[in-house]
Design a protein around this motif. Structure first.
Motif, PDB file in Angstrom:
ATOM      1  N   ILE A 135     -24.333 -22.915  15.249  1.00 21.61           N
ATOM      2  CA  ILE A 135     -23.899 -22.521  16.592  1.00 21.61           C
ATOM      3  C   ILE A 135     -22.447 -22.106  16.453  1.00 21.61           C
ATOM      4  O   ILE A 135     -21.565 -22.939  16.189  1.00 21.61           O
ATOM      5  CB  ILE A 135     -24.054 -23.674  17.596  1.00 21.61           C
ATOM      6  N   LEU A 136     -22.189 -20.808  16.593  1.00 21.29           N
ATOM      7  CA  LEU A 136     -20.877 -20.252  16.287  1.00 21.29           C
ATOM      8  C   LEU A 136     -19.998 -20.060  17.513  1.00 21.29           C
ATOM      9  O   LEU A 136     -20.430 -19.506  18.527  1.00 21.29           O
ATOM     10  CB  LEU A 136     -21.037 -18.893  15.603  1.00 21.29           C
ATOM     11  N   HIS A 137     -18.753 -20.507  17.396  1.00 19.24           N
ATOM     12  CA  HIS A 137     -17.689 -20.162  18.330  1.00 19.24           C
ATOM     13  C   HIS A 137     -16.809 -19.145  17.611  1.00 19.24           C
ATOM     14  O   HIS A 137     -16.234 -19.452  16.562  1.00 19.24           O
ATOM     15  CB  HIS A 137     -16.874 -21.409  18.692  1.00 19.24           C
ATOM     16  N   GLY A 158     -28.661 -18.552  13.025  1.00 14.32           N
ATOM     17  CA  GLY A 158     -27.840 -19.217  14.032  1.00 14.32           C
ATOM     18  C   GLY A 158     -27.729 -18.420  15.305  1.00 14.32           C
ATOM     19  O   GLY A 158     -28.539 -17.527  15.578  1.00 14.32           O
ATOM     20  N   VAL A 159     -26.703 -18.744  16.068  1.00 14.49           N
ATOM     21  CA  VAL A 159     -26.453 -18.066  17.336  1.00 14.49           C
ATOM     22  C   VAL A 159     -24.952 -17.909  17.513  1.00 14.49           C
ATOM     23  O   VAL A 159     -24.171 -18.804  17.181  1.00 14.49           O
ATOM     24  CB  VAL A 159     -27.055 -18.852  18.529  1.00 14.49           C
ATOM     25  N   VAL A 160     -24.548 -16.755  18.021  1.00 14.26           N
ATOM     26  CA  VAL A 160     -23.147 -16.525  18.370  1.00 14.26           C
ATOM     27  C   VAL A 160     -22.994 -16.891  19.839  1.00 14.26           C
ATOM     28  O   VAL A 160     -23.456 -16.173  20.731  1.00 14.26           O
ATOM     29  CB  VAL A 160     -22.721 -15.069  18.129  1.00 14.26           C
ATOM     30  N   HIS A 161     -22.380 -18.035  20.072  1.00 10.62           N
ATOM     31  CA  HIS A 161     -22.186 -18.546  21.428  1.00 10.62           C
ATOM     32  C   HIS A 161     -21.275 -17.618  22.225  1.00 10.62           C
ATOM     33  O   HIS A 161     -20.281 -17.105  21.709  1.00 10.62           O
ATOM     34  CB  HIS A 161     -21.585 -19.957  21.323  1.00 10.62           C
ATOM     35  N   ALA A 162     -21.640 -17.392  23.487  1.00  6.15           N
ATOM     36  CA  ALA A 162     -20.811 -16.618  24.431  1.00  6.15           C
ATOM     37  C   ALA A 162     -20.420 -15.259  23.855  1.00  6.15           C
ATOM     38  O   ALA A 162     -19.264 -14.847  23.954  1.00  6.15           O
ATOM     39  CB  ALA A 162     -19.572 -17.414  24.820  1.00  6.15           C
ATOM     40  N   PHE A 163     -21.372 -14.558  23.284  1.00  4.87           N
ATOM     41  CA  PHE A 163     -21.059 -13.277  22.666  1.00  4.87           C
ATOM     42  C   PHE A 163     -20.542 -12.287  23.708  1.00  4.87           C
ATOM     43  O   PHE A 163     -21.116 -12.140  24.786  1.00  4.87           O
ATOM     44  CB  PHE A 163     -22.287 -12.687  21.977  1.00  4.87           C
ATOM     45  N   MET A 176     -28.111 -10.208  10.411  1.00  5.25           N
ATOM     46  CA  MET A 176     -27.854 -11.351   9.536  1.00  5.25           C
ATOM     47  C   MET A 176     -28.616 -12.593   9.980  1.00  5.25           C
ATOM     48  O   MET A 176     -28.417 -13.684   9.438  1.00  5.25           O
ATOM     49  CB  MET A 176     -26.357 -11.653   9.491  1.00  5.25           C
ATOM     50  N   GLY A 177     -29.476 -12.446  10.995  1.00  3.27           N
ATOM     51  CA  GLY A 177     -30.288 -13.568  11.445  1.00  3.27           C
ATOM     52  C   GLY A 177     -29.665 -14.400  12.538  1.00  3.27           C
ATOM     53  O   GLY A 177     -30.087 -15.539  12.754  1.00  3.27           O
ATOM     54  N   PHE A 178     -28.698 -13.826  13.260  1.00  4.58           N
ATOM     55  CA  PHE A 178     -28.032 -14.557  14.323  1.00  4.58           C
ATOM     56  C   PHE A 178     -28.405 -14.002  15.698  1.00  4.58           C
ATOM     57  O   PHE A 178     -28.303 -12.798  15.950  1.00  4.58           O
ATOM     58  CB  PHE A 178     -26.505 -14.504  14.141  1.00  4.58           C
ATOM     59  N   TYR A 179     -28.843 -14.926  16.554  1.00  5.24           N
ATOM     60  CA  TYR A 179     -29.114 -14.576  17.945  1.00  5.24           C
ATOM     61  C   TYR A 179     -27.788 -14.477  18.704  1.00  5.24           C
ATOM     62  O   TYR A 179     -26.738 -14.884  18.200  1.00  5.24           O
ATOM     63  CB  TYR A 179     -30.004 -15.636  18.598  1.00  5.24           C
ATOM     64  N   LEU A 180     -27.861 -13.969  19.914  1.00  2.00           N
ATOM     65  CA  LEU A 180     -26.676 -13.788  20.749  1.00  2.00           C
ATOM     66  C   LEU A 180     -26.820 -14.621  22.015  1.00  2.00           C
ATOM     67  O   LEU A 180     -27.841 -14.531  22.699  1.00  2.00           O
ATOM     68  CB  LEU A 180     -26.503 -12.312  21.113  1.00  2.00           C
ATOM     69  N   GLY A 181     -25.806 -15.428  22.310  1.00  2.00           N
ATOM     70  CA  GLY A 181     -25.837 -16.293  23.480  1.00  2.00           C
ATOM     71  C   GLY A 181     -25.425 -15.549  24.735  1.00  2.00           C
ATOM     72  O   GLY A 181     -24.324 -14.989  24.814  1.00  2.00           O
ATOM     73  N   VAL A 182     -26.310 -15.541  25.726  1.00  2.00           N
ATOM     74  CA  VAL A 182     -26.069 -14.851  27.005  1.00  2.00           C
ATOM     75  C   VAL A 182     -25.731 -15.898  28.059  1.00  2.00           C
ATOM     76  O   VAL A 182     -26.560 -16.757  28.377  1.00  2.00           O
ATOM     77  CB  VAL A 182     -27.313 -14.059  27.452  1.00  2.00           C
ATOM     78  N   GLY A 183     -24.513 -15.811  28.595  1.00  2.00           N
ATOM     79  CA  GLY A 183     -24.083 -16.788  29.581  1.00  2.00           C
ATOM     80  C   GLY A 183     -23.579 -16.169  30.861  1.00  2.00           C
ATOM     81  O   GLY A 183     -23.867 -15.002  31.177  1.00  2.00           O
ATOM     82  N   GLY A 184     -22.791 -16.939  31.582  1.00  2.00           N
ATOM     83  CA  GLY A 184     -22.330 -16.534  32.908  1.00  2.00           C
ATOM     84  C   GLY A 184     -21.447 -15.309  32.932  1.00  2.00           C
ATOM     85  O   GLY A 184     -21.244 -14.715  34.008  1.00  2.00           O
ATOM     86  N   THR A 185     -20.930 -14.897  31.790  1.00  2.00           N
ATOM     87  CA  THR A 185     -20.072 -13.704  31.745  1.00  2.00           C
ATOM     88  C   THR A 185     -20.769 -12.490  32.330  1.00  2.00           C
ATOM     89  O   THR A 185     -20.127 -11.641  32.967  1.00  2.00           O
ATOM     90  CB  THR A 185     -19.653 -13.406  30.288  1.00  2.00           C
ATOM     91  N   ILE A 186     -22.088 -12.396  32.140  1.00  2.00           N
ATOM     92  CA  ILE A 186     -22.787 -11.192  32.611  1.00  2.00           C
ATOM     93  C   ILE A 186     -22.872 -11.131  34.133  1.00  2.00           C
ATOM     94  O   ILE A 186     -23.263 -10.098  34.682  1.00  2.00           O
ATOM     95  CB  ILE A 186     -24.202 -11.068  32.008  1.00  2.00           C
ATOM     96  N   GLU A 204     -35.654  -9.854  21.834  1.00  2.00           N
ATOM     97  CA  GLU A 204     -35.943 -10.823  20.767  1.00  2.00           C
ATOM     98  C   GLU A 204     -34.673 -11.382  20.129  1.00  2.00           C
ATOM     99  O   GLU A 204     -34.737 -12.346  19.362  1.00  2.00           O
ATOM    100  CB  GLU A 204     -36.801 -10.175  19.673  1.00  2.00           C
ATOM    101  N   SER A 205     -33.505 -10.802  20.451  1.00  2.00           N
ATOM    102  CA  SER A 205     -32.251 -11.247  19.841  1.00  2.00           C
ATOM    103  C   SER A 205     -31.431 -12.153  20.756  1.00  2.00           C
ATOM    104  O   SER A 205     -30.341 -12.589  20.370  1.00  2.00           O
ATOM    105  CB  SER A 205     -31.391 -10.032  19.465  1.00  2.00           C
TER     106      SER A 205
END
Length: 262
Positions: A135-137, A158-163, A176-186, A204-205
């Motif tokens: 879980i990446l910051h 892994g996942v890139v938090h708050a991308f 590279m196999g990393f999902y993208l974290g979708v949060g309140g920014t959108i 799927e990402s």
């Protein structure tokens, strides 16, 4: 509709007085699971006890860049990272965790980047050895993080938090196999680049996250964010993509289950 919050600091003290009530509202709203990332060694044990009380909560364990200095003093007693790595490995051997993190690099804080890199490398090595996702910051350090990720064999991805980067950068992580974290920014109209990126990336990402109690949604600035707001983020993502809420919910839930082996 069932949603999974892939990044929620539900163990933070701000939830102590009403955690059970908030969780009930989450369940009522369709939020069926939480992934709670670790940020500091002193937090790992209490977090393990907390998730043991609720089968729908899962823990991750890591050292957040903001806590690097504090953890080196508390755990190692010096600037050596050896003891820190031993402590992390020992905790993982005794407690079920779905990921390593929250960890990464932040070039906007006063902790020297080389010190952050040393602690991050320890966590990369453990993630590689144990085949756990990260879980990446990442803040103002995407190039540095991407360079490091290429140096390690990370079968868990892994996942890139708050991308909030560009679509090209998102695709670099996704390859590279990393999902993208979708949060309140959108939910903020001014977040044009982020909204456009999440509208274009493959569904799927993407995984959903609240980052509660932080990262409040538009209109909630200055208030405690809550995982019960996750359906609002899902609805906004569906609108951006001209997709149904059910489609977004099903896909992001499946992605999160795959990522964390839930």
């Amino acid at each position: 509709m069932k949603l999974i919050d892939s990044h929620c600091h539900f163990d933070f003290e701000i939830f102590n007085h009403d955690r059970a009530q908030v969780w009930q509202r989450c369940v009522d709203a369709g939020v069926c699971r939480l992934v709670i990332p670790g940020v500091s060694a002193s937090q790992w044990r209490p977090l393990a006890l907390l998730v043991n009380s609720q089968p729908q909560w899962s823990a991750a364990v890591g050292i957040h860049p903001w806590w690097v200095k504090k953890n080196l003093v508390q755990v190692a007693g010096s600037t050596s990272t050896t003891q820190l790595g031993k402590g992390l490995t020992e905790h993982l051997s005794q407690n079920p965790c779905v990921a390593i993190g929250e960890c990464g690099l932040d070039a906007a804080i006063d902790t020297p980047l080389e010190l952050q890199v040393a602690v991050f490398k320890i966590q990369l090595e453990i993630a590689s050895e144990l085949r756990l996702p990260l879980i990446l910051h990442v803040h103002r350090a995407h190039n540095e993080v991407l360079k490091l990720l290429k140096q390690y064999h990370l079968p868990g991805g892994g996942v890139v938090h708050a991308f909030s980067g560009s679509e090209q950068m998102a695709r670099d992580y996704w390859k590279m196999g990393f999902y993208l974290g979708v949060g309140g920014t959108i939910t903020y109209a001014r977040a044009v680049k982020t909204r456009r990126t999440f509208a274009q990336m493959p569904l799927e990402s993407l995984v959903l996250e609240s980052d509660a109690p932080d990262m409040p949604l538009s209109g909630g600035q200055g208030q405690r964010n809550s995982p019960e707001n996750l359906p609002l983020i899902a609805a906004e993502l569906a609108a951006l993509r001209d997709a149904s809420l059910q489609e977004v919910a099903a896909a992001t839930r499946k992605n999160t289950e795959i990522l964390f082996s839930l």
